[in-house]
Motif scaffolding. Structure first.
Motif, mmCIF file in Angstrom:
data_model
loop_
_atom_site.group_PDB
_atom_site.id
_atom_site.type_symbol
_atom_site.label_atom_id
_atom_site.label_comp_id
_atom_site.label_asym_id
_atom_site.label_seq_id
_atom_site.Cartn_x
_atom_site.Cartn_y
_atom_site.Cartn_z
ATOM 1 N N HIS A 104 0.858 -1.178 0.000
ATOM 2 C CA HIS A 104 0.000 0.000 0.000
ATOM 3 C C HIS A 104 0.898 1.234 0.000
ATOM 4 N N HIS A 105 0.676 2.119 -0.936
ATOM 5 C CA HIS A 105 1.616 3.205 -1.186
ATOM 6 C C HIS A 105 1.228 4.529 -0.548
ATOM 7 N N ASP A 106 0.108 4.588 0.133
ATOM 8 C CA ASP A 106 -0.226 5.802 0.867
ATOM 9 C C ASP A 106 -0.941 5.405 2.154
ATOM 10 N N ARG A 107 -0.948 6.324 3.101
ATOM 11 C CA ARG A 107 -1.470 6.005 4.425
ATOM 12 C C ARG A 107 -2.971 5.807 4.432
ATOM 13 N N ARG A 108 -3.679 6.422 3.514
ATOM 14 C CA ARG A 108 -5.126 6.222 3.440
ATOM 15 C C ARG A 108 -5.449 4.770 3.114
ATOM 16 N N ALA A 109 -4.774 4.224 2.093
ATOM 17 C CA ALA A 109 -5.024 2.838 1.701
ATOM 18 C C ALA A 109 -4.560 1.871 2.790
ATOM 19 N N LEU A 110 -3.442 2.198 3.434
ATOM 20 C CA LEU A 110 -2.919 1.315 4.478
ATOM 21 C C LEU A 110 -3.854 1.288 5.680
ATOM 22 N N ALA A 111 -4.376 2.437 6.077
ATOM 23 C CA ALA A 111 -5.309 2.494 7.198
ATOM 24 C C ALA A 111 -6.587 1.732 6.886
ATOM 25 N N ALA A 112 -7.090 1.873 5.670
ATOM 26 C CA ALA A 112 -8.311 1.169 5.274
ATOM 27 C C ALA A 112 -8.105 -0.340 5.288
ATOM 28 N N ALA A 113 -6.935 -0.790 4.839
ATOM 29 C CA ALA A 113 -6.656 -2.229 4.815
ATOM 30 C C ALA A 113 -6.515 -2.805 6.219
ATOM 31 N N ALA A 114 -6.076 -1.978 7.161
ATOM 32 C CA ALA A 114 -5.857 -2.453 8.533
ATOM 33 C C ALA A 114 -7.121 -2.442 9.374
ATOM 34 N N GLU A 115 -8.149 -1.708 8.963
ATOM 35 C CA GLU A 115 -9.363 -1.578 9.767
ATOM 36 C C GLU A 115 -10.118 -2.890 9.885
ATOM 37 N N PRO A 116 -10.638 -3.170 11.089
ATOM 38 C CA PRO A 116 -11.595 -4.278 11.203
ATOM 39 C C PRO A 116 -12.836 -3.962 10.389
ATOM 40 N N GLU A 117 -13.569 -4.996 10.027
ATOM 41 C CA GLU A 117 -14.792 -4.779 9.276
ATOM 42 C C GLU A 117 -15.746 -3.934 10.094
ATOM 43 N N HIS A 118 -16.366 -2.959 9.464
ATOM 44 C CA HIS A 118 -17.355 -2.157 10.169
ATOM 45 C C HIS A 118 -18.672 -2.922 10.245
ATOM 46 N N GLY A 119 -19.491 -2.540 11.220
ATOM 47 C CA GLY A 119 -20.742 -3.256 11.451
ATOM 48 C C GLY A 119 -20.511 -4.341 12.475
ATOM 49 N N HIS A 120 -21.360 -5.353 12.455
ATOM 50 C CA HIS A 120 -21.291 -6.421 13.452
ATOM 51 C C HIS A 120 -20.070 -7.276 13.212
ATOM 52 N N PRO A 121 -19.250 -7.553 14.235
ATOM 53 C CA PRO A 121 -18.066 -8.378 14.056
ATOM 54 C C PRO A 121 -18.425 -9.767 13.551
ATOM 55 N N GLY A 122 -17.504 -10.311 12.757
ATOM 56 C CA GLY A 122 -17.743 -11.633 12.209
ATOM 57 C C GLY A 122 -17.509 -12.722 13.234
ATOM 58 N N LYS A 123 -17.790 -13.951 12.855
ATOM 59 C CA LYS A 123 -17.582 -15.080 13.759
ATOM 60 C C LYS A 123 -16.102 -15.380 13.901
ATOM 61 N N ALA A 124 -15.740 -15.901 15.052
ATOM 62 C CA ALA A 124 -14.342 -16.234 15.312
ATOM 63 C C ALA A 124 -13.947 -17.452 14.496
ATOM 64 N N HIS A 125 -12.649 -17.539 14.181
ATOM 65 C CA HIS A 125 -12.125 -18.690 13.450
ATOM 66 C C HIS A 125 -11.758 -19.767 14.458
ATOM 67 N N SER A 126 -12.657 -20.684 14.685
ATOM 68 C CA SER A 126 -12.507 -21.621 15.794
ATOM 69 C C SER A 126 -11.336 -22.576 15.605
ATOM 70 N N LYS A 127 -10.924 -22.852 14.344
ATOM 71 C CA LYS A 127 -9.867 -23.820 14.143
ATOM 72 C C LYS A 127 -8.540 -23.327 14.702
ATOM 73 N N SER A 128 -8.312 -21.999 14.678
ATOM 74 C CA SER A 128 -7.032 -21.485 15.154
ATOM 75 C C SER A 128 -7.169 -20.815 16.515
ATOM 76 N N MET A 129 -8.260 -21.034 17.197
ATOM 77 C CA MET A 129 -8.519 -20.347 18.458
ATOM 78 C C MET A 129 -7.816 -21.061 19.607
ATOM 79 N N ARG A 130 -7.162 -20.252 20.453
ATOM 80 C CA ARG A 130 -6.499 -20.794 21.644
ATOM 81 C C ARG A 130 -7.082 -20.084 22.857
ATOM 82 N N THR A 131 -7.537 -20.867 23.819
ATOM 83 C CA THR A 131 -8.097 -20.291 25.050
ATOM 84 C C THR A 131 -7.012 -20.237 26.106
ATOM 85 N N LEU A 132 -6.865 -19.064 26.744
ATOM 86 C CA LEU A 132 -5.829 -18.866 27.755
ATOM 87 C C LEU A 132 -6.452 -18.676 29.110
#
Length: 272
Positions: A244-272
């Motif tokens: 990503h060549h500018d900070r606007r695109a980089l910030a957008a790519a790093a953002e979590p999805e807006h709206g309701h969070p998605g489901k967790a990826h249970s296959k890689s989930m570790r409980t501590l």
């Protein structure tokens, strides 16, 4: 206060779940006592004049113990962040976000300058290597970005919360772009991390939220009094330098999805 300063509409009265009944008192006292003991142990290490560098694995374990002592289960998914210079970015809900992010990878934190003036905590934060941002002075921002870039070039990890303000967890803010310029200038990857808190196993909860005029003491008590609180930490795919060549695109790519969070990826989930 500057007009550009990020603010969130979340307030304790409108967003945060109420305290439980008085029967939670013994549980809360025990949890807060355990948190205090762990914090004092950490303070002792930080204040030791001749201390050696603390191994990263011990820092990660200590941060996990802090969260667990407060009665919060932790689930981490995704691959471990890479070594070397790295900008860690995450959404911001609670004071718990700080030990959670450090449990993923210890890093120098970026905090508001007001923290430096807090009694006891301010000097300790400065001694621990926290970088301070004067949020209400726009002119100071380029200098802060330059300092972050310098640390990243030197191989350090720096952790920031680009929303600029805490949100309740059911709503999120947009990532501010300025800190991403530091990653571009230093040529280092960005590691996005998504944090959310569940009440029980199903619903997104707000008991952990630290928003608006909420006090740290009230938030600590609310977290310690809660039952079935779980923190989910999703380490998302790293964003390599050059993609990503500018900070606007980089910030957008790093953002979590807006709206309701998605489901967790249970296959890689570790409980501590």
């Amino acid at each position: 206060m500057s007009a550009w300063l990020p603010t969130a509409p979340c307030t304790p009265g409108a967003c945060v779940e109420p305290l439980p009944a008085g029967r939670a008192l013994p549980r809360a006292v025990l949890r807060l006592t355990a948190v205090a003991v762990l914090l004092l142990a950490g303070v002792a290490v930080v204040c030791t004049p001749l201390r050696t560098r603390v191994p990263a694995v011990l820092v990660r374990c200590w941060c996990r113990w802090i969260v667990r002592a407060a009665g919060v289960r932790v689930r981490v998914s995704g691959a471990a962040p890479p070594e070397g210079g790295l900008l860690l970015v995450a959404n911001h809900v609670s004071w718990l976000d700080v030990p959670l992010l450090a449990a993923v990878r210890p890093a120098r934190m970026l905090a508001k300058s007001e923290v430096r003036r807090w009694p006891v905590a301010g000097p300790l934060a400065a001694r621990a290597g926290v970088l301070f941002l004067e949020r209400d002075r726009l002119r100071a921002l380029p200098g802060t970005v330059a300092v972050i870039a310098r640390e990243l070039r030197a191989g350090a990890a720096v952790a920031v919360y680009p929303e600029g303000s805490t949100w309740c967890g059911r709503a999120r803010g947009r990532f501010r772009r300025a800190v991403f310029q530091a990653a571009l200038d230093a040529g280092v990857p960005v590691q996005p991390v998504r944090i959310r808190y569940l009440s029980g196993e199903r619903a997104v909860g707000t008991a952990a939220a630290f928003v608006g005029e909420d006090t740290l003491l009230a938030s600590l008590w609310r977290v310690a009094s809660a039952r079935g609180l779980t923190a989910e930490v999703e380490v998302r795919p790293v964003l390599p330098p050059g993609r990503h060549h500018d900070r606007r695109a980089l910030a957008a790519a790093a953002e979590p999805e807006h709206g309701h969070p998605g489901k967790a990826h249970s296959k890689s989930m570790r409980t501590l």
